[in-house]
Design an enzyme around this catalytic site. Sequence first.
Site, mmCIF file in Angstrom:
data_model
loop_
_atom_site.group_PDB
_atom_site.id
_atom_site.type_symbol
_atom_site.label_atom_id
_atom_site.label_comp_id
_atom_site.label_asym_id
_atom_site.label_seq_id
_atom_site.Cartn_x
_atom_site.Cartn_y
_atom_site.Cartn_z
ATOM 1 N N GLY A 9 0.677 -1.184 -0.159
ATOM 2 C CA GLY A 9 -0.169 -0.012 -0.195
ATOM 3 C C GLY A 9 0.820 1.195 -0.137
ATOM 4 N N ALA A 10 0.868 2.037 -1.092
ATOM 5 C CA ALA A 10 1.561 3.046 -1.073
ATOM 6 C C ALA A 10 0.839 4.532 -0.906
ATOM 7 C CB ALA A 10 2.300 3.021 -2.421
ATOM 8 N N VAL A 13 -0.398 6.423 4.645
ATOM 9 C CA VAL A 13 0.423 5.536 5.688
ATOM 10 C C VAL A 13 1.422 4.729 5.240
ATOM 11 C CG1 VAL A 13 -0.125 3.581 7.344
ATOM 12 C CG2 VAL A 13 -1.973 5.343 6.990
ATOM 13 N N GLY A 14 1.327 3.882 4.345
ATOM 14 C CA GLY A 14 2.462 3.029 3.597
ATOM 15 C C GLY A 14 3.659 3.850 3.329
ATOM 16 N N ARG A 83 -13.591 4.318 4.056
ATOM 17 C CA ARG A 83 -15.064 4.339 3.445
ATOM 18 C C ARG A 83 -15.550 5.858 3.131
ATOM 19 N NH1 ARG A 83 -19.514 2.629 8.314
ATOM 20 N NH2 ARG A 83 -21.408 2.998 7.094
ATOM 21 N N ARG A 89 -21.213 -0.201 5.921
ATOM 22 C CA ARG A 89 -20.270 -0.772 6.253
ATOM 23 C C ARG A 89 -19.892 -2.041 5.948
ATOM 24 N NH1 ARG A 89 -20.438 -3.230 12.571
ATOM 25 N NH2 ARG A 89 -21.855 -4.786 11.576
ATOM 26 N N VAL A 119 -2.460 -2.818 9.434
ATOM 27 C CA VAL A 119 -2.786 -1.630 9.516
ATOM 28 C C VAL A 119 -4.346 -1.469 8.906
ATOM 29 C CG1 VAL A 119 -2.263 0.796 9.474
ATOM 30 C CG2 VAL A 119 -0.451 -0.806 9.782
ATOM 31 N N ASN A 121 -8.149 -1.193 7.782
ATOM 32 C CA ASN A 121 -9.367 -1.158 8.425
ATOM 33 C C ASN A 121 -10.571 -1.824 7.915
ATOM 34 O OD1 ASN A 121 -8.804 0.309 11.000
ATOM 35 N ND2 ASN A 121 -8.382 2.151 9.835
ATOM 36 N N HIS A 176 -10.060 -1.633 17.897
ATOM 37 C CA HIS A 176 -9.893 -0.431 17.401
ATOM 38 C C HIS A 176 -10.875 0.341 17.063
ATOM 39 C CE1 HIS A 176 -7.400 2.754 15.827
ATOM 40 N NE2 HIS A 176 -7.523 2.814 14.719
#
Length: 312
Positions: A9-10, A13-14, A83, A89, A119, A121, A176
């Site tokens: 995943g870039a 976060v990544g 999301r 959901r 990581v 979600n 979480h």
Amino acid sequence: MKHKIAVVGAGNVGATAAMRLAEKQLGDVVIVDILEGVPAGKALDLTEAAPIEKHDAKITGVTGDYSAAANADIVIITAGIPRKPGMSRDDLLATNMGIVSGVAKSIAAVAPESILIIVSNPLDAMCHAVFEASGFPKNRVIGMAGVLDSARFRAFIAMELNVSVENTHAFVLGGHGDTMVPLPRYSTVAGIPITELLSPSKIEAIVQRTRNGGAEIVGLLKTGSAYYAPASAAVEMAEAIIKDKHKILPCAAYLEGEYGIKDLFIGVPTKLGAAGIEEIVEIRLTDEEAKALQRSADAVRALVKDMERLRG
């Protein structure tokens, strides 16, 4: 021997995790993403920063080619979608379950001895998807959430008391999300419990802000979500594993009876070292804390059941 860490995943976060891994010189970094050119572009940008940041980590980025992650020691999985407005959901759960399951199978094929840090979600549910798809033992599938939630708790405590964050220690258990269980009794400043330093109403306000930590940032950013702190949390876990620190950190771990919870990933204190999760640390909870943890576990279990239903 130089370690190898893959980041799947870039996105924000990544890419931030890749930067921190390289700058801490924890090993060579491979960024994998499905987007054409993006992982290579971010890897090149980070490589060009290396002379300034003074590290010699080799950073590469590839599109869809998991062979580049062969024999990685650690894989940080950040892949998935946030999301979006109008998305249910179930839609989010089904989409990200499919993404992380595919990632887990691809990684298992090329790096069967790696330790996986999740990581993506919804975090605790995605740990289940990765655990099942990878076939890895439970000690090598670890969810990043407690480290992030505890860091937020610590930051808010330090802000309230005007002390160094280095003086603060905090524990957050559970899933979480809204049902997480911050533990003020086990949260300290220079060894002093915060219950001795703050009023119950101040503590409750900080607890609520911690639970709402991610949503608060989303509300401020308008488009996007937190990434600096989540990336730092994943990298702290990776560092504890690579350096075999035996460091106690709250992580989403697969429980088999600990805390009265079975067959479920949930945030608890863990000891992280070269083998991944080396021990689940059981601390004594009050009746109220234990009930809160069970409520959190029930919320995670509901998500896992939803995933089973969506699989059909």
